[in-house]
Design a protein around this motif. Structure first.
Motif, PDB file in Angstrom:
ATOM      1  N   LYS A 327       0.810  -1.216   0.000  1.00 23.16           N
ATOM      2  CA  LYS A 327       0.000   0.000   0.000  1.00 23.16           C
ATOM      3  C   LYS A 327       0.847   1.270   0.000  1.00 23.16           C
ATOM      4  O   LYS A 327       0.417   2.313  -0.496  1.00 23.16           O
ATOM      5  CB  LYS A 327      -0.954  -0.015   1.194  1.00 23.16           C
ATOM      6  CG  LYS A 327      -2.059  -1.054   1.062  1.00 23.16           C
ATOM      7  CD  LYS A 327      -2.959  -1.099   2.277  1.00 23.16           C
ATOM      8  CE  LYS A 327      -4.067  -2.141   2.082  1.00 23.16           C
ATOM      9  NZ  LYS A 327      -4.970  -2.236   3.244  1.00 23.16           N
ATOM     10  N   LEU A 328       2.046   1.181   0.539  1.00 23.59           N
ATOM     11  CA  LEU A 328       2.947   2.330   0.563  1.00 23.59           C
ATOM     12  C   LEU A 328       3.780   2.453  -0.712  1.00 23.59           C
ATOM     13  O   LEU A 328       4.409   3.486  -0.939  1.00 23.59           O
ATOM     14  CB  LEU A 328       3.895   2.237   1.766  1.00 23.59           C
ATOM     15  CG  LEU A 328       3.274   2.422   3.148  1.00 23.59           C
ATOM     16  CD1 LEU A 328       4.303   2.119   4.234  1.00 23.59           C
ATOM     17  CD2 LEU A 328       2.739   3.840   3.321  1.00 23.59           C
ATOM     18  N   GLY A 329       3.798   1.391  -1.532  1.00 23.96           N
ATOM     19  CA  GLY A 329       4.639   1.399  -2.724  1.00 23.96           C
ATOM     20  C   GLY A 329       6.092   1.083  -2.432  1.00 23.96           C
ATOM     21  O   GLY A 329       6.986   1.458  -3.192  1.00 23.96           O
ATOM     22  N   VAL A 330       6.346   0.374  -1.344  1.00 24.75           N
ATOM     23  CA  VAL A 330       7.710   0.059  -0.927  1.00 24.75           C
ATOM     24  C   VAL A 330       8.359  -0.917  -1.903  1.00 24.75           C
ATOM     25  O   VAL A 330       7.721  -1.864  -2.374  1.00 24.75           O
ATOM     26  CB  VAL A 330       7.700  -0.518   0.503  1.00 24.75           C
ATOM     27  CG1 VAL A 330       9.060  -1.082   0.883  1.00 24.75           C
ATOM     28  CG2 VAL A 330       7.262   0.563   1.486  1.00 24.75           C
ATOM     29  N   GLU A 331       9.654  -0.695  -2.186  1.00 20.82           N
ATOM     30  CA  GLU A 331      10.351  -1.512  -3.192  1.00 20.82           C
ATOM     31  C   GLU A 331      11.443  -2.402  -2.611  1.00 20.82           C
ATOM     32  O   GLU A 331      12.108  -3.107  -3.357  1.00 20.82           O
ATOM     33  CB  GLU A 331      10.923  -0.585  -4.270  1.00 20.82           C
ATOM     34  CG  GLU A 331       9.817   0.164  -5.007  1.00 20.82           C
ATOM     35  CD  GLU A 331      10.301   1.052  -6.136  1.00 20.82           C
ATOM     36  OE1 GLU A 331       9.526   1.301  -7.075  1.00 20.82           O
ATOM     37  OE2 GLU A 331      11.475   1.506  -6.073  1.00 20.82           O
ATOM     38  N   VAL A 332      11.637  -2.389  -1.288  1.00 23.30           N
ATOM     39  CA  VAL A 332      12.598  -3.295  -0.660  1.00 23.30           C
ATOM     40  C   VAL A 332      11.839  -4.413   0.037  1.00 23.30           C
ATOM     41  O   VAL A 332      10.683  -4.254   0.429  1.00 23.30           O
ATOM     42  CB  VAL A 332      13.506  -2.555   0.352  1.00 23.30           C
ATOM     43  CG1 VAL A 332      14.330  -1.491  -0.343  1.00 23.30           C
ATOM     44  CG2 VAL A 332      12.690  -1.934   1.482  1.00 23.30           C
ATOM     45  N   ASP A 333      12.495  -5.542   0.184  1.00 21.03           N
ATOM     46  CA  ASP A 333      11.801  -6.682   0.783  1.00 21.03           C
ATOM     47  C   ASP A 333      11.882  -6.680   2.302  1.00 21.03           C
ATOM     48  O   ASP A 333      11.133  -7.408   2.962  1.00 21.03           O
ATOM     49  CB  ASP A 333      12.322  -8.001   0.221  1.00 21.03           C
ATOM     50  CG  ASP A 333      13.791  -8.242   0.533  1.00 21.03           C
ATOM     51  OD1 ASP A 333      14.496  -7.271   0.869  1.00 21.03           O
ATOM     52  OD2 ASP A 333      14.227  -9.401   0.439  1.00 21.03           O
ATOM     53  N   THR A 334      12.777  -5.869   2.885  1.00 16.68           N
ATOM     54  CA  THR A 334      12.970  -5.886   4.328  1.00 16.68           C
ATOM     55  C   THR A 334      13.135  -4.472   4.866  1.00 16.68           C
ATOM     56  O   THR A 334      13.861  -3.660   4.280  1.00 16.68           O
ATOM     57  CB  THR A 334      14.214  -6.713   4.711  1.00 16.68           C
ATOM     58  OG1 THR A 334      14.089  -8.039   4.192  1.00 16.68           O
ATOM     59  CG2 THR A 334      14.385  -6.785   6.221  1.00 16.68           C
ATOM     60  N   TYR A 335      12.455  -4.191   5.974  1.00 15.45           N
ATOM     61  CA  TYR A 335      12.626  -2.927   6.695  1.00 15.45           C
ATOM     62  C   TYR A 335      13.466  -3.170   7.941  1.00 15.45           C
ATOM     63  O   TYR A 335      13.221  -4.119   8.689  1.00 15.45           O
ATOM     64  CB  TYR A 335      11.271  -2.345   7.105  1.00 15.45           C
ATOM     65  CG  TYR A 335      11.391  -1.173   8.052  1.00 15.45           C
ATOM     66  CD1 TYR A 335      11.563   0.123   7.576  1.00 15.45           C
ATOM     67  CD2 TYR A 335      11.377  -1.360   9.434  1.00 15.45           C
ATOM     68  CE1 TYR A 335      11.706   1.202   8.443  1.00 15.45           C
ATOM     69  CE2 TYR A 335      11.504  -0.291  10.308  1.00 15.45           C
ATOM     70  CZ  TYR A 335      11.670   0.977   9.805  1.00 15.45           C
ATOM     71  OH  TYR A 335      11.817   2.040  10.673  1.00 15.45           O
ATOM     72  N   GLU A 336      14.452  -2.304   8.172  1.00 16.66           N
ATOM     73  CA  GLU A 336      15.225  -2.302   9.409  1.00 16.66           C
ATOM     74  C   GLU A 336      15.191  -0.894   9.981  1.00 16.66           C
ATOM     75  O   GLU A 336      15.382   0.083   9.252  1.00 16.66           O
ATOM     76  CB  GLU A 336      16.678  -2.703   9.168  1.00 16.66           C
ATOM     77  CG  GLU A 336      16.880  -4.145   8.767  1.00 16.66           C
ATOM     78  CD  GLU A 336      18.351  -4.454   8.509  1.00 16.66           C
ATOM     79  OE1 GLU A 336      18.754  -5.584   8.800  1.00 16.66           O
ATOM     80  OE2 GLU A 336      19.074  -3.562   8.028  1.00 16.66           O
ATOM     81  N   SER A 337      14.969  -0.794  11.290  1.00 17.52           N
ATOM     82  CA  SER A 337      14.890   0.532  11.902  1.00 17.52           C
ATOM     83  C   SER A 337      16.214   1.269  11.821  1.00 17.52           C
ATOM     84  O   SER A 337      16.241   2.498  11.665  1.00 17.52           O
ATOM     85  CB  SER A 337      14.435   0.427  13.358  1.00 17.52           C
ATOM     86  OG  SER A 337      15.336  -0.361  14.110  1.00 17.52           O
ATOM     87  N   CYS A 338      17.324   0.546  11.935  1.00 18.39           N
ATOM     88  CA  CYS A 338      18.642   1.161  11.843  1.00 18.39           C
ATOM     89  C   CYS A 338      19.588   0.262  11.055  1.00 18.39           C
ATOM     90  O   CYS A 338      19.565  -0.962  11.219  1.00 18.39           O
ATOM     91  CB  CYS A 338      19.246   1.422  13.226  1.00 18.39           C
ATOM     92  SG  CYS A 338      18.412   2.716  14.174  1.00 18.39           S
ATOM     93  N   ASN A 339      20.407   0.870  10.223  1.00 11.46           N
ATOM     94  CA  ASN A 339      21.413   0.154   9.446  1.00 11.46           C
ATOM     95  C   ASN A 339      22.783   0.506  10.014  1.00 11.46           C
ATOM     96  O   ASN A 339      23.280   1.617   9.834  1.00 11.46           O
ATOM     97  CB  ASN A 339      21.312   0.564   7.968  1.00 11.46           C
ATOM     98  CG  ASN A 339      22.262  -0.217   7.083  1.00 11.46           C
ATOM     99  OD1 ASN A 339      23.317  -0.676   7.522  1.00 11.46           O
ATOM    100  ND2 ASN A 339      21.914  -0.366   5.814  1.00 11.46           N
TER     101      ASN A 339
END
Length: 464
Positions: A327-339
């Motif tokens: 729904k957000l149009g996100v293009e990465v498969d994983t979210y991390e709060s901090c890299n």
């Protein structure tokens, strides 16, 4: 959120981890470019309200820098009040390397995420009286991605300017409204540089009205003097969290630490700045970290995630849900709060210890209002250090600021902090706030931002 550093050289990695498994979307409602920004493109969509985060108009999408394969994610929320007239705020979290969606869901956005991984409406959201943009930057942070990396604040600032120029071109209904940049922690580096970059572009299509920095790292040479007092009982309003020998050890290593920072200030070279970062953080922050206490709130022990808050894990789970990303149009498969790789890149580019307070001087002397606020229970970017560097900052109104009296600030009839102001420069101590003031003191935080964006830079203390 947040400020962290590698515990040992053996943990260091000299490149940010590239994002694999990228899925490009085609269902965008808006795409825009600008001849003045030939390498940039903004893609945006109307974000569905059935996500349940808020019932206001929302946009999400990406700023693309195609020739460098950089893609920055953003999420915009209109004001709940009067979006045609209310100001716009760009919010930036720190790290370096932490997602601004932490600020959205953990601090000041329209909803938090509960243990059932459901959005819960936030009545003290900063979009109560302003429209707010949350931007994941630099690349490879949050939902942003790239096969390359950014390792310094100056380079990041050029991309942020391009994002804003294209955003306000695509959505001109907001371009004439007052625009403010706010953030915390390493945003004490970001914001002075980003604002200075913006002001260099006289052709810009938006009105930069002020900046706000919460519990930031801006003048390390001054601020590193205040870790020992904060840890050892002089600034927290509580007993020392360290043994006397540990406090003495911090003081013993301080002179060399300050000498190394001075060398960094003078040369600006990574060869000077990296040793300062490692030595000073091990000597001044390391003893406190070893206690297991929360570096973002001296009252608490560290719990939950590596960033010491269980609630951050709920946000990670929510933002990794397939329907949310779709729904957000996100293009990465994983979210991390901090890299953490991004963080290490900045450290080893020498960015950490550089004197970004000099940009604050430029902003003030150029007539841009600046608010520095600090929760007084934070250790990592504590109020003592922030108070000290604002008092010593060289600018055209420095004498007047230094002579100004510290006055009480009240919210709903109750004292909520202390404020010091002269003209367009203000320092605010927020009682009971940790590193993330909107999380710890939501009512005070909302009163703070609403008062500031209304143009009352003295927070009512200069009224007769």
């Amino acid at each position: 959120m947040t400020l962290f550093f590698p515990d040992a050289v053996s943990q260091l990695n000299f490149a940010s981890r590239p994002r694999f498994n990228i899925k490009r979307h085609d269902n965008w409602n808006y795409k825009i470019q600008d001849n003045e920004l030939p390498n940039y493109q903004l893609r945006a969509k109307n974000t569905p309200k059935d996500l349940g985060v808020d019932d206001v108009t929302q946009y999400s999408g990406y700023l693309d820098v195609e020739d460098e394969d950089k893609h920055f994610f953003f999420w915009f929320f209109e004001s709940r009040n009067d979006p045609k007239n209310d100001p716009i705020i760009l919010w930036l979290n720190g790290g370096p390397g932490c997602s601004s969606l932490t600020g959205l869901f953990f601090e000041l956005g329209p909803s938090s995420i509960d243990s059932k991984i459901k959005p819960i409406r936030n009545p003290t959201s900063w979009n109560s009286n302003a429209s707010v943009i949350f931007l994941d930057q630099p690349v490879n942070v949050g939902y942003s991605y790239s096969s390359s990396s950014i390792s310094n604040t100056v380079a990041a600032g050029k991309d942020v300017y391009a994002f804003l120029q294209l955003f306000f071109k695509q959505f001109p209904q907001y371009s004439e409204l007052p625009f403010h940049i706010a953030g915390e922690s390493y945003a004490g580096h970001y914001i002075p540089q980003f604002a200075a970059e913006i002001l260099e572009h006289t052709e810009r299509n938006f009105n930069l009205s002020s900046v706000m920095i919460g519990n930031g790292l801006t003048d390390p040479l001054t601020q590193y003097n205040y870790y020992e007092p904060m840890a050892c009982g002089e600034g927290s309003g509580a007993d020392s969290v360290l043994e006397p020998a540990e406090c003495e050890g911090m003081l013993d290593t301080l002179p060399r630490c300050l000498s190394l920072i001075e060398s960094c200030y003078e040369s600006g070279s990574a060869f000077a700045c990296v040793p300062a970062t490692i030595y000073c953080n091990n000597g001044q922050i390391g003893p406190y970290q070893k206690t297991g206490r929360n570096v973002y709130d001296i009252r608490k022990m560290c719990e939950g995630s590596s960033l010491c808050y269980k609630g951050l894990e709920y946000i990670d789970t929510y933002l990794n849900q397939a329907d949310v990303k779709e729904k957000l149009g996100v293009e990465v498969d994983t979210y991390e709060s901090c890299n953490f790789d991004v963080n290490r890149n900045f450290v080893f580019a020498g960015d950490w210890m550089k004197p970004y307070f000099k940009k604050v001087t430029e902003l003030l002397d150029g007539g841009l209002p600046v608010l520095i606020y600090a929760g007084d229970k934070d250790f990592i970017c504590n109020w003592l250090g922030n108070q000290a560097w604002t008092n010593s900052l060289p600018w055209s109104g420095a004498d007047s600021f230094q002579a100004s009296k510290v006055k009480s600030w009240a919210v709903d009839g109750k004292e909520a902090g202390k404020v010091k102001n002269s003209d367009i420069f203000t320092f605010m101590r927020v009682y009971g706030g940790g590193h993330m003031v909107p999380y710890d003191q939501p009512e005070s935080s909302l009163a703070l931002v609403n008062t500031w964006i209304s143009g009352d830079y003295s927070f009512g203390t200069n009224k007769s």
